[in-house]
Design an enzyme around this catalytic site. Structure first.
Site, PDB file in Angstrom:
ATOM      1  N   ASP A   1       1.058   2.270  -3.896  1.00 22.62           N
ATOM      2  CA  ASP A   1       0.195   3.445  -3.998  1.00 22.62           C
ATOM      3  C   ASP A   1       0.951   4.484  -4.830  1.00 22.62           C
ATOM      4  OD1 ASP A   1      -1.863   5.397  -3.326  1.00 22.62           O
ATOM      5  OD2 ASP A   1      -0.354   6.251  -1.975  1.00 22.62           O
TER       6      ASP A   1
ATOM      7  N   THR B   1       0.362   8.475  -5.037  1.00 15.90           N
ATOM      8  CA  THR B   1       0.649   9.768  -4.433  1.00 15.90           C
ATOM      9  C   THR B   1       1.320   9.609  -3.077  1.00 15.90           C
ATOM     10  OG1 THR B   1      -1.287  10.685  -5.545  1.00 15.90           O
ATOM     11  CG2 THR B   1      -0.348  11.981  -3.746  1.00 15.90           C
TER      12      THR B   1
ATOM     13  N   ASP C   1       1.063   5.090   1.908  1.00 11.40           N
ATOM     14  CA  ASP C   1       1.340   6.110   2.921  1.00 11.40           C
ATOM     15  C   ASP C   1       0.090   6.740   3.525  1.00 11.40           C
ATOM     16  OD1 ASP C   1       1.431   9.335   1.487  1.00 11.40           O
ATOM     17  OD2 ASP C   1       0.694   7.548   0.495  1.00 11.40           O
TER      18      ASP C   1
END
Length: 621
Positions: free
Chosen positions: A313, A315, A512
């Site tokens: 991922d 960000t 996250d």
């Protein structure tokens, strides 16, 4: 092993160590002067070390028909006693229990670092109620409670500092070697230690929802026994037990010598085979714990060794997750970049928007000059802010906001900003006294360890891929900056799932956010950012990165391969040793005593070889 480790070993296994010491002395006396005693001293070892083995074998066989190593060991002990080989029986029992102690010590040492988290659970908390300080059990803390933490105390819950400043030791929770300075508005976490100043805080998570308890639950779920290789070894052990009885019976019938049959039972015990896998997995789990990675199940490391693609991922995973001012551009030669930056930060200092807060934070980090006092302030939701400072009227916001206020933006100015937009930046336009004055370009910067992590994975033969919900420009900019060729932008959660389904190789997903949870669950292996990741993402993952970074990811990949190599070596070594000893026993070249020494020395060697994984590190060339 240092003095501290020895004291810990004595505290945890005091009874076992005493029994082994007494048994060892008894065996020595039996070997030196057996006739000096009315009863062979080897019986001390048989009773102290052998009886527990026989008991466990009978219980397992009677209650669950569990034919494992203990059954064969118990049979060898009883057979040795029947034919009068008391010393051999005592020696088998002694070395078996010594091997068991080494395994338990290895396991305990592997988990010692993360078990400290359990001991960190605070028992009491200082509540601020009606202006008074009241001490009560920490279990009573609820979200919203106001608490006070004094120097040297353990923080009882996750929360935000309301008043005061301090330094907090977060080493056992995040692995940070230095204390972290905390001030008003900063987050603090349950289980960390307040070092210097006192502060008042507001609890945001407590009890089972706190970061400490979440980490403890992850630790408790790390069960090396779930790995497929362990189950395979157990199945082999069952067949080996049956084969041992068949080989012993055949040897007895062929030679007529019961002692050879008993020796085969002794050397055929599959103890080293059964110990080969779980000891390696638990040691690898302990190694990763020291590097800030929690493993939810041993099977995850086995699967990680097969991974050939690592999907990230963006960000919060490859990037810091917070915007930073990347550039300041001014259109007015009389207004310097610093002056424009100062006005922008001044205008945004009362803003609640994340971009506005980022501008203020970045300015204060880089400049000593004070922000101008704000005489008037107005926030226009979805557009920007108006502020009056030092007799200057300042607008900060979108291009449409400025043009709606009568501040025309020229084509050359728009094109200048487009170069930053193409790199994935967000633009805050600024106008001073009714005239366009410039803009700030904000971007989410890559983590300091991101580029090195990606390169290390590529060097290990792992293909990095970027999966992000951001627009194409931002994805391309980060991918190019970090050396990732394959990237997919504007991904919804279902798009990430489809990526997992479409791949024919094994994929590890690292993320996250809540939107990453489905992909983390679907991937061959899922890793979640435990420091700032969502609870849902953590619960969906197989491994959790406790530290706020991804620098240890290559270590996890390399260690998983090293662990599997150690398991394969252990299994091969165990099988070869067993078969060699069987042939020698059938030929009459091994007695029960020497057979026990050879076989059980192999079990100890397997445990010690697995223990090397605890300190394994990637070699730095």
């Amino acid at each position: 092993m240092n003095k501290k480790d020895m004291l810990s070993l004595w505290r945890d296994f005091k009874v076992d160590i005493i029994c082994l010491a007494v048994s060892g002395i008894a065996l020595l006396l039996s070997m030196v002067a057996p006739s000096a005693f009315a009863v062979d001293p080897a019986w001390v070892a048989i009773l102290l070390c052998g009886v527990p083995i026989i008991k466990d074998a009978v219980i397992g066989l009677a209650t669950e028909f569990d034919i494992k190593a203990d059954v064969l060991v118990a049979t060898a002990l009883i057979a040795s006693v029947i034919i009068g080989e008391d010393f051999a029986a005592g020696e088998v029992a002694f070395i078996m229990q010594l091997g068991a102690l080494l395994e338990e010590a290895t396991t305990a040492r592997a988990r010692a670092g993360i078990e400290k988290l359990v001991n960190l659970t605070p028992q009491t908390a200082r509540f601020l109620r009606n202006g008074e300080e009241v001490t009560a059990p920490a279990d009573d803390v609820r979200a919203g409670d106001r608490l006070r933490v004094l120097p040297g105390e353990t923080i009882p819950a996750d929360g935000v500092i309301l008043r005061g400043e301090s330094s907090v030791d977060q080493a056992l929770l995040t692995g940070e070697s230095l204390p972290v300075d905390k001030k008003e508005g900063d987050e603090v976490f349950s289980g960390t230690v307040n070092l210097f100043g006192s502060f008042d805080m507001k609890a945001t998570h407590s009890g089972e929802n706190s970061s400490l308890q979440r980490m403890i639950r992850l630790v408790q779920s790390a069960d090396a026994g779930k790995a497929k290789v362990v189950r395979l070894a157990d199945r082999w052990a069952t067949w080996i037990v049956a084969g041992a009885f068949a080989a012993a019976l055949a040897t007895w019938l062929a030679t007529g010598e019961i002692i050879r049959a008993v020796t085969i039972l002794v050397v055929f015990c599959p103890c080293s085979l059964v110990l080969a896998t779980p000891t390696a997995i638990v040691a690898a789990i302990g190694n990763l714990t020291r590097h800030g990675i929690l493993v939810r199940e041993g099977d995850a490391l086995e699967r990680l060794a097969d991974v050939t693609t690592c999907a990230f991922d963006k960000t919060g995973t490859l990037t810091c997750g917070t915007p930073h001012v990347a550039a300041v551009c001014t259109f007015d030669s009389a207004l310097s970049e610093h002056a424009l930056y100062r006005l922008a930060a001044g205008a945004e200092q009362r803003s609640e928007h994340p971009l506005g807060k980022a501008v203020v934070r970045n300015f204060r980090e880089l400049n000593d000059s004070a922000l101008p006092a704000v005489d008037e302030f107005q926030m226009v939701p979805g557009k920007g802010v108006r502020a009056l400072m030092e007799k200057n009227s300042v607008l900060a916001g979108s291009a449409a906001f400025l043009e709606g206020e009568g501040c025309r933006l020229h084509e050359v100015q728009l094109k200048q900003a487009e170069t930053f937009v193409a790199e994935g930046c967000t633009i805050i336009w600024l106008a001073v006294n009714g005239k366009a004055a410039g803009f700030l370009a904000l971007s989410d910067l890559p983590r300091p360890d991101a580029a090195a992590t990606v390169q290390a994975l590529k060097d290990s033969g792992i293909t990095p891929v970027l999966l992000t919900g951001d627009h194409n420009n931002a994805a391309r900019h980060i991918a190019e900056k970090l050396g990732i060729r394959d990237f997919h932008a504007e991904c919804l959660p279902e798009d990430k799932l489809r990526f997992m389904d479409a791949r024919h190789d094994k994929v590890c997903m690292i993320g996250d956010g809540i939107n990453d949870a489905p992909a983390l669950k679907k991937a061959h292996v899922g890793m979640a950012m435990g420091g700032m990741g969502s609870d849902i993402a953590v619960d969906a993952a197989d491994l959790v990165l406790v530290r706020d970074g991804i620098g240890e990811v290559p270590h996890a990949f390399r260690l998983s391969k090293r662990m599997m190599a150690a398991i394969r070596f252990n299994l091969t070594f165990s099988m070869l040793l067993n078969f060699a000893a069987i042939i020698l026993a059938a030929l009459g070249l091994l007695s029960p005593v020497t057979g026990a020494l050879v076989h059980n020395a192999g079990s100890v060697a397997v445990i010690l070889h697995s223990a090397l994984l605890l300190k394994w590190e990637i070699r730095q060339d």
